[in-house]
Design a protein around this motif. Structure first.
Motif, PDB file in Angstrom:
ATOM      1  N   GLU A  59       0.657  -1.078  -0.587  1.00  0.00           N
ATOM      2  CA  GLU A  59      -0.399  -0.137  -0.124  1.00  0.00           C
ATOM      3  C   GLU A  59       0.991   1.245   0.152  1.00  0.00           C
ATOM      4  OE1 GLU A  59      -3.238   2.313   2.708  1.00  0.00           O
ATOM      5  OE2 GLU A  59      -2.826   0.562   3.321  1.00  0.00           O
ATOM      6  N   PHE A  60       0.382   1.940  -0.947  1.00  0.00           N
ATOM      7  CA  PHE A  60       1.858   3.440  -0.722  1.00  0.00           C
ATOM      8  C   PHE A  60       0.619   4.934  -0.902  1.00  0.00           C
ATOM      9  CE2 PHE A  60       3.080   7.074  -3.290  1.00  0.00           C
ATOM     10  CZ  PHE A  60       4.142   7.780  -2.323  1.00  0.00           C
ATOM     11  N   ILE A  61       0.969   5.382   0.176  1.00  0.00           N
ATOM     12  CA  ILE A  61       0.162   6.904   1.141  1.00  0.00           C
ATOM     13  C   ILE A  61       1.242   7.746   0.238  1.00  0.00           C
ATOM     14  CG2 ILE A  61      -0.677   7.723   3.022  1.00  0.00           C
ATOM     15  CD1 ILE A  61      -0.583   5.386   4.246  1.00  0.00           C
ATOM     16  N   CYS A  62       0.848   9.136  -0.423  1.00  0.00           N
ATOM     17  CA  CYS A  62       1.024  10.219  -1.094  1.00  0.00           C
ATOM     18  C   CYS A  62       0.900  10.798   0.002  1.00  0.00           C
ATOM     19  CB  CYS A  62       0.920  10.592  -2.175  1.00  0.00           C
ATOM     20  SG  CYS A  62       1.707  11.136  -2.994  1.00  0.00           S
ATOM     21  N   THR A  63       0.939  10.612   0.661  1.00  0.00           N
ATOM     22  CA  THR A  63       0.590  12.419   2.655  1.00  0.00           C
ATOM     23  C   THR A  63       1.767  12.044   3.072  1.00  0.00           C
ATOM     24  OG1 THR A  63      -1.670  12.129   2.295  1.00  0.00           O
ATOM     25  CG2 THR A  63      -0.999  13.199   3.474  1.00  0.00           C
ATOM     26  N   GLY A  64       2.959  12.960   3.539  1.00  0.00           N
ATOM     27  CA  GLY A  64       3.730  13.098   4.328  1.00  0.00           C
ATOM     28  C   GLY A  64       3.545  13.179   5.551  1.00  0.00           C
ATOM     29  N   VAL A  65       4.795  12.435   6.798  1.00  0.00           N
ATOM     30  CA  VAL A  65       4.083  12.744   7.636  1.00  0.00           C
ATOM     31  C   VAL A  65       4.603  13.842   8.677  1.00  0.00           C
ATOM     32  CG1 VAL A  65       4.874  11.108   9.976  1.00  0.00           C
ATOM     33  CG2 VAL A  65       4.701  10.033   7.982  1.00  0.00           C
ATOM     34  N   LYS A  66       3.400  14.299   9.497  1.00  0.00           N
ATOM     35  CA  LYS A  66       3.090  15.338   9.896  1.00  0.00           C
ATOM     36  C   LYS A  66       4.276  15.061  11.920  1.00  0.00           C
ATOM     37  CE  LYS A  66      -0.224  17.922  10.563  1.00  0.00           C
ATOM     38  NZ  LYS A  66      -1.535  18.520  11.057  1.00  0.00           N
ATOM     39  N   LYS A  67       3.480  14.213  12.822  1.00  0.00           N
ATOM     40  CA  LYS A  67       4.111  13.526  13.722  1.00  0.00           C
ATOM     41  C   LYS A  67       4.101  12.260  14.096  1.00  0.00           C
ATOM     42  CE  LYS A  67       3.672  15.776  18.098  1.00  0.00           C
ATOM     43  NZ  LYS A  67       3.715  16.743  18.901  1.00  0.00           N
ATOM     44  N   LEU A  68       5.043  12.175  14.872  1.00  0.00           N
ATOM     45  CA  LEU A  68       5.504  10.485  15.411  1.00  0.00           C
ATOM     46  C   LEU A  68       4.839  10.695  16.276  1.00  0.00           C
ATOM     47  CD1 LEU A  68       8.673   9.882  13.572  1.00  0.00           C
ATOM     48  CD2 LEU A  68       6.263   8.946  12.978  1.00  0.00           C
ATOM     49  N   TYR A  69       4.053   9.345  16.561  1.00  0.00           N
ATOM     50  CA  TYR A  69       3.394   9.498  18.402  1.00  0.00           C
ATOM     51  C   TYR A  69       4.336   7.557  18.812  1.00  0.00           C
ATOM     52  CZ  TYR A  69       0.818  12.935  17.945  1.00  0.00           C
ATOM     53  OH  TYR A  69       0.184  14.349  18.278  1.00  0.00           O
ATOM     54  N   PRO A  70       5.717   7.947  19.083  1.00  0.00           N
ATOM     55  CA  PRO A  70       6.106   6.424  19.317  1.00  0.00           C
ATOM     56  C   PRO A  70       5.681   5.512  20.286  1.00  0.00           C
ATOM     57  CG  PRO A  70       7.856   7.694  19.805  1.00  0.00           C
ATOM     58  CD  PRO A  70       6.861   8.694  19.203  1.00  0.00           C
ATOM     59  N   ASP A  71       5.220   6.017  21.166  1.00  0.00           N
ATOM     60  CA  ASP A  71       4.241   5.816  22.115  1.00  0.00           C
ATOM     61  C   ASP A  71       3.555   4.980  22.119  1.00  0.00           C
ATOM     62  OD1 ASP A  71       6.952   6.815  24.441  1.00  0.00           O
ATOM     63  OD2 ASP A  71       5.634   8.329  25.056  1.00  0.00           O
ATOM     64  N   ASP A  72       2.517   5.961  21.178  1.00  0.00           N
ATOM     65  CA  ASP A  72       1.203   4.867  20.611  1.00  0.00           C
ATOM     66  C   ASP A  72       0.893   4.539  19.859  1.00  0.00           C
ATOM     67  OD1 ASP A  72       0.031   6.219  23.090  1.00  0.00           O
ATOM     68  OD2 ASP A  72      -0.390   8.513  21.967  1.00  0.00           O
ATOM     69  N   ASN A  73       2.687   3.980  18.650  1.00  0.00           N
ATOM     70  CA  ASN A  73       2.551   3.216  17.911  1.00  0.00           C
ATOM     71  C   ASN A  73       1.633   4.006  16.514  1.00  0.00           C
ATOM     72  OD1 ASN A  73       4.006   1.564  19.428  1.00  0.00           O
ATOM     73  ND2 ASN A  73       3.489   0.291  18.650  1.00  0.00           N
ATOM     74  N   LYS A  74       1.484   5.148  16.701  1.00  0.00           N
ATOM     75  CA  LYS A  74       1.092   6.012  15.636  1.00  0.00           C
ATOM     76  C   LYS A  74       0.947   7.169  15.050  1.00  0.00           C
ATOM     77  CE  LYS A  74      -2.059   9.050  17.396  1.00  0.00           C
ATOM     78  NZ  LYS A  74      -2.806   9.841  18.638  1.00  0.00           N
ATOM     79  N   LEU A  75       1.383   7.468  13.753  1.00  0.00           N
ATOM     80  CA  LEU A  75       1.472   8.388  12.874  1.00  0.00           C
ATOM     81  C   LEU A  75       0.643   8.900  12.431  1.00  0.00           C
ATOM     82  CD1 LEU A  75       3.317   6.488  10.171  1.00  0.00           C
ATOM     83  CD2 LEU A  75       4.780   7.808  12.297  1.00  0.00           C
ATOM     84  N   VAL A  76       0.752  10.554  12.733  1.00  0.00           N
ATOM     85  CA  VAL A  76      -0.616  11.596  12.233  1.00  0.00           C
ATOM     86  C   VAL A  76       0.459  12.046  10.730  1.00  0.00           C
ATOM     87  CG1 VAL A  76      -1.429  13.654  12.632  1.00  0.00           C
ATOM     88  CG2 VAL A  76      -1.616  12.156  13.967  1.00  0.00           C
TER      89      VAL A  76
END
Length: 159
Positions: free
Chosen positions: A109-126
């Motif tokens: 799967e390819f997502i063509c939107t950059g990453v704004k923020k990492l939340y490593p404690d929650d295993n999540k990207l915004v």
């Protein structure tokens, strides 16, 4: 050498600052083989490090784990060939391609939107569009950020 960091539950699994790409891939494989359920592997960066990592992981695990490649643009440019373009030995179309034309055919799967923020404690990207992606494993392969200001007299505006 491609540069990547692999995180699992906000802990560093491996970084190839010291290791080769092959050793890094082997470490990821060993770690993922211990997973009893489907893992979601997110790779940030569709360049010389991220694209091969996505292909290798897909070949290694098939549909056993979900692989997502994220990049802020859908074009891959082979940077070492840029001087050829500059001196008209090649055209831009010879050293650049659209990532989706190839990566999705491989089942990644390819997502063509950059990453704004990492939340490593929650295993999540915004992402830049404010959508969120969760992951079990995160590979950061965004490439170098040139720091011309760190070396006096260097940079595109100085000679």
């Amino acid at each position: 050498m491609p540069w990547a960091i692999v995180l699992k539950n906000h802990k560093l699994v491996k970084s190839n600052l010291e290791f080769s790409y092959i050793i890094l891939l082997g470490q990821i494989r060993t770690t993922l083989e211990e997973e009893s359920t489907m893992a979601k592997i997110v790779i940030i960066g569709a360049g010389i490090g991220g694209i091969p990592m996505a292909y290798e992981l897909k070949e290694m695990f098939g549909d056993q784990h979900e692989i997502i490649l994220i990049s802020k643009g859908d074009k891959f440019n082979f940077v070492p060939s840029n001087p050829w373009v500059m001196v008209n030995w090649r055209e831009r179309k010879d050293v650049e391609f659209t990532v989706t034309d190839y990566i999705e055919k491989a089942g990644v799967e390819f997502i063509c939107t950059g990453v704004k923020k990492l939340y490593p404690d929650d295993n999540k990207l915004v992402l830049l569009d404010d959508s969120e992606i969760s992951y079990n494993y995160l590979v950061i392969a965004t490439g170098p950020k040139l720091a011309f200001d760190e070396v006096e007299g260097m940079g595109p505006d100085l000679y």
